[in-house]
Scaffold this motif. Structure first.
Motif, PDB file in Angstrom:
ATOM      1  N   THR A  31       2.077   1.595  -3.648  1.00  0.00           N
ATOM      2  CA  THR A  31       1.032   2.013  -4.582  1.00  0.00           C
ATOM      3  C   THR A  31       0.454   3.374  -4.210  1.00  0.00           C
ATOM      4  OG1 THR A  31      -0.545   0.705  -3.306  1.00  0.00           O
ATOM      5  CG2 THR A  31       0.354  -0.326  -5.266  1.00  0.00           C
ATOM      6  N   THR A  32       1.160   4.122  -3.394  1.00  0.00           N
ATOM      7  CA  THR A  32       0.842   5.521  -3.031  1.00  0.00           C
ATOM      8  C   THR A  32      -0.412   5.688  -2.177  1.00  0.00           C
ATOM      9  OG1 THR A  32      -0.589   6.219  -4.884  1.00  0.00           O
ATOM     10  CG2 THR A  32       1.776   6.217  -5.300  1.00  0.00           C
ATOM     11  N   GLN A  33      -0.890   4.616  -1.551  1.00  0.00           N
ATOM     12  CA  GLN A  33      -2.092   4.781  -0.724  1.00  0.00           C
ATOM     13  C   GLN A  33      -1.775   5.293   0.662  1.00  0.00           C
ATOM     14  OE1 GLN A  33      -4.728   1.210  -0.831  1.00  0.00           O
ATOM     15  NE2 GLN A  33      -3.156   0.437  -2.173  1.00  0.00           N
ATOM     16  N   LEU A  34      -0.629   4.904   1.184  1.00  0.00           N
ATOM     17  CA  LEU A  34      -0.254   5.289   2.543  1.00  0.00           C
ATOM     18  C   LEU A  34       1.082   6.018   2.499  1.00  0.00           C
ATOM     19  CD1 LEU A  34      -0.832   1.945   4.506  1.00  0.00           C
ATOM     20  CD2 LEU A  34      -2.367   3.899   4.365  1.00  0.00           C
ATOM     21  N   GLU A  77      -8.394  -7.621  -0.714  1.00  0.00           N
ATOM     22  CA  GLU A  77      -9.840  -7.836  -0.624  1.00  0.00           C
ATOM     23  C   GLU A  77     -10.461  -7.788  -2.023  1.00  0.00           C
ATOM     24  OE1 GLU A  77      -8.362  -5.093   0.499  1.00  0.00           O
ATOM     25  OE2 GLU A  77      -8.307  -5.176   2.681  1.00  0.00           O
ATOM     26  N   TYR A  92      -2.857  -2.458  -9.708  1.00  0.00           N
ATOM     27  CA  TYR A  92      -2.906  -2.963  -8.339  1.00  0.00           C
ATOM     28  C   TYR A  92      -4.141  -3.826  -8.125  1.00  0.00           C
ATOM     29  CZ  TYR A  92      -4.126  -2.281  -3.333  1.00  0.00           C
ATOM     30  OH  TYR A  92      -4.515  -2.434  -2.032  1.00  0.00           O
ATOM     31  N   ARG A 125       0.826  -1.216   0.000  1.00  0.00           N
ATOM     32  CA  ARG A 125       0.000   0.000   0.000  1.00  0.00           C
ATOM     33  C   ARG A 125       0.857   1.262   0.000  1.00  0.00           C
ATOM     34  NH1 ARG A 125      -4.745   0.036   3.971  1.00  0.00           N
ATOM     35  NH2 ARG A 125      -5.386   1.686   2.559  1.00  0.00           N
ATOM     36  N   ARG A 178       1.213   6.440 -10.220  1.00  0.00           N
ATOM     37  CA  ARG A 178      -0.066   5.790 -10.488  1.00  0.00           C
ATOM     38  C   ARG A 178      -0.312   5.541 -11.972  1.00  0.00           C
ATOM     39  NH1 ARG A 178      -1.616   8.717  -5.845  1.00  0.00           N
ATOM     40  NH2 ARG A 178      -2.256  10.555  -6.996  1.00  0.00           N
ATOM     41  N   ARG A 179       0.387   6.270 -12.827  1.00  0.00           N
ATOM     42  CA  ARG A 179       0.235   6.011 -14.266  1.00  0.00           C
ATOM     43  C   ARG A 179       1.039   4.796 -14.725  1.00  0.00           C
ATOM     44  NH1 ARG A 179      -2.953   8.849 -17.142  1.00  0.00           N
ATOM     45  NH2 ARG A 179      -3.781  10.708 -16.144  1.00  0.00           N
ATOM     46  N   PRO A 216      -5.947  -5.317  -4.884  1.00  0.00           N
ATOM     47  CA  PRO A 216      -5.906  -5.393  -3.429  1.00  0.00           C
ATOM     48  C   PRO A 216      -6.179  -6.803  -2.934  1.00  0.00           C
ATOM     49  CG  PRO A 216      -7.688  -3.938  -4.175  1.00  0.00           C
ATOM     50  CD  PRO A 216      -7.103  -4.563  -5.383  1.00  0.00           C
TER      51      PRO A 216
END
Ligand SMILES: Nc1ncnc2c1ncn2[C@@H]1O[C@H](COP(=O)(O)OP(=O)(O)O)[C@@H](O)[C@H]1O
Ligand SMILES: [Mg+2]
Lengths: 332, 254
Positions: free
Chosen positions: A52-55, A86, A82, A49, A77-78, A84
């Protein structure tokens, strides 16, 4: 040449309490299939995460093809796609429609959209159900749809968080075959996490084992197994007979590379079993131990894991994963 | 800007596709407002307790009841966000090149589309029981445009709430606690002048009142004297909710 993934001293602390990553160092070469292997709670998802720049990391830095994930999040992101851990598709529309929505978000030109969507559906073997509601798909089909979605944009790197969690062995095999073909065709780097030992062993070019937020071992499956020695001799002993002193003495023998114990079996790692077996037998006899059974094997990734993490991956964890996955799907 | 508009259209398309596959929820949600105009309206109007400025009571409450339902739809849109957060859907959306604000506004306006259908479904029933609408297509279009944008604003509020709520159960509770006061402390069922002074004060800050006032003017009474102020109030409400929801959206997946 930039690394596909470069991680420097990465730390992540949740809510000032939980230290999920504790100084991770990692490089992944472009074009390889990379497995991050570790038990539940090791920090695999947290690392993905962040990549992938989420956190935001608490400390340290991470780069995707030379781009900093915090400062250049938009550019990163380009390049990536990803999946996840879930379930991540809408179940009340069809598989095709799910892909259509993402194709539009990713600006796939309208005249190519249909063709590309059909292509990835074909890649993942979903053509025959593409107009059915996702609600009617099996767990394996949903996972394949999610991976198809990650293929849409022909990313430079795909991050797959436990891509085969909860799938039966046949379904897992299909997923990996399809991924293999896609990788051959487009040279994409695949970064996946797993707690299935055999999956890392079979499909990854390169493996890192993570435990309690730290990378504890790194290399190809062969390297890792070799680090334990060429062969493992297992002696079945009475449980009570295995004492720490015995360990110490065994480790003193020059040809012994490592010693591990599990369930009343003493595993001694050596380069060559043939020349050392008799010496070991004599040693055990001189210690007054009676040996029940002896077997000689090649070290497995499981053994590597046992050495670095201290336990084998449990069957129990897998079963609860399956129920969890099913539960998610039913709710959707 | 263009990117935001495009993503908004994609999210609206997603909602329309959902509706095409399954409309049961819309039908079920129509039951309650229909009861209001079918039973509550006629009963109250026979009492003649509420001054409606000359229009039949059922006609008077029809816009309010319609807007109450659409607000319900929007506020509970956040519930879907909580579910999408529990699953991996939002995580995946946030790893696309789409910007955060375009996702928030896009999803909010998508909820506006759902709300529009919810409002439209009540129309034929209102017509059958004899509610008299002003037969002016321009007024009609404007009324439904207002409903669309106002619902988007309420959906943004619900996304804002969703980003603070960890569970769906908690969200349900909060959702109820927001909607009922909004509804009863608005001009949906009675003119503001009938309320106790404190509630009247509150009503000035209640976006629902402005929406009801505008839509009632356009569909039923033809009184457009407050329309401009209503439109400004709704525009401010939308802007504020979009901004707040965009700021807090990142929190939703952390
Ligand atoms: N959002 C979160 N908030 C707080 N703690 C978290 C969060 N996500 C994960 N953790 C904790 O961080 C540790 C690592 O979790 P995770 O990265 O999910 O491991 P893995 O994917 O290897 O199972 C665990 O102790 C987990 O409980
Ligand atoms: Mg995980």
């Amino acid at each position: 040449m930039d690394f596909a993934v470069q991680v420097k001293n990465l730390v992540k602390v949740y809510d000032g309490k939980v230290k999920a990553l504790d100084g991770v160092e990692l490089d992944v070469e472009p074009g390889e299939v990379f497995a991050l292997l570790g038990p539940n709670g090791a920090g695999k998802t947290t690392l993905i995460r962040i990549l992938t720049t989420q956190l935001k990391p608490t400390a340290g830095e991470a780069y995707i093809f030379g781009l900093n994930v915090v400062r250049n999040g938009g550019k990163v992101r380009r390049l990536i796609s990803y999946v996840p851990q879930e379930m991540s598709v809408w179940t009340d529309i069809s598989g095709y429609e799910n892909l259509l929505v993402y194709a539009k978000i990713f600006d796939v030109p309208s005249h190519e959209r249909g063709k590309i969507i059909d292509e990835v559906l074909e890649n993942m073997g979903l053509t025959h159900v593409k107009n059915d509601l996702v609600r009617t798909y099996s767990g394996g089909m949903i996972r394949r749809l999610e991976i198809a979605c990650a293929m849409l944009t022909k990313p430079k790197i795909m991050f797959l968080d436990e891509p085969t969690i909860g799938l039966d062995p046949a379904a897992r095999k299909v997923v990996w075959e399809r991924l293999g073909v896609f990788k051959e065709e487009y040279g994409v780097t695949i970064f996946f996490t797993t707690h299935y030992m055999d999956e890392a062993d079979l499909y990854a070019d390169d493996i890192a084992i993570i435990n309690q937020g730290k990378i504890v071992a790194r290399g190809t499956s062969e390297d890792l197994k070799h680090s334990l020695g060429g062969e493992v001799i297992s002696f079945t002993l009475e449980k009570a007979a295995i004492k720490p002193e015995l360990f110490q003495e065994l480790r003193k023998l020059v040809f012994v590379k490592d010693v591990l114990v599990e369930n009343g079996s003493l595993n001694v790692f050596v380069d060559d079993a043939e020349s050392t077996l008799s010496i070991l037998m004599n040693f055990l006899k001189s210690e007054g131990l009676s040996v029940g059974k002896v077997s000689i094997n090649k070290p497995t990734l499981d053994d590597v894991f046992l050495k670095h993490v201290g336990t084998r991956l449990e069957e129990k964890g897998r079963i609860s994963d399956v129920t969890q996955m099913r539960y998610m799907i039913r709710r959707g | 800007m263009m990117e935001g508009l495009k993503n908004m259209l994609v999210m609206i398309e997603l909602e329309l596709r959902r509706l095409r596959h399954d409309r049961t929820e819309i039908y079920f949600r129509a039951v309650q407002p229909i009861l209001w105009i079918l039973i509550y309206g006629p009963v109250m109007s026979s009492v003649r307790a509420i001054p409606t400025g000359g229009v039949p009571y059922t006609d008077f409450i029809t816009p309010g009841v319609m807007i109450q339902t659409t607000t319900f739809v929007s506020i509970f849109y956040g519930l879907m966000m909580v579910w999408e957060r529990e699953s991996g859907i939002l995580k995946k959306l946030l790893v696309t090149p789409a910007s955060r604000y375009s996702m928030v506004i896009g999803r909010s306006m998508a909820s506006g589309v759902r709300a529009l259908f919810q409002a439209l479904i009540i129309l034929p029933i209102a017509l059958i029981i004899g509610v008299r609408f002003i037969p002016n297509p321009a007024y009609f279009s404007l009324a439904f445009t207002i409903i669309f944008f106002a619902s988007g604003g309420f959906a943004a509020i619900s996304i804002l709430v969703a980003s603070f709520m960890k569970t769906r159960e908690r969200f349900m509770g909060i959702g109820q606690a927001i909607i009922m006061p909004l509804f009863f402390a608005s001009n949906a069922l009675y003119p503001v002048q009938m309320m106790p002074p404190i509630l009247r004060e509150f009503s000035t800050f209640n976006p629902l009142s402005y929406v009801v006032d505008a839509v009632r003017g356009l569909l039923i009474t033809g009184d457009l004297s407050n329309l401009l102020m209503d439109l400004v109030a709704i525009a401010i409400f939308d802007a504020v909710s979009f901004i707040l929801a965009s700021i807090s959206f990142k929190r939703i997946i952390e």
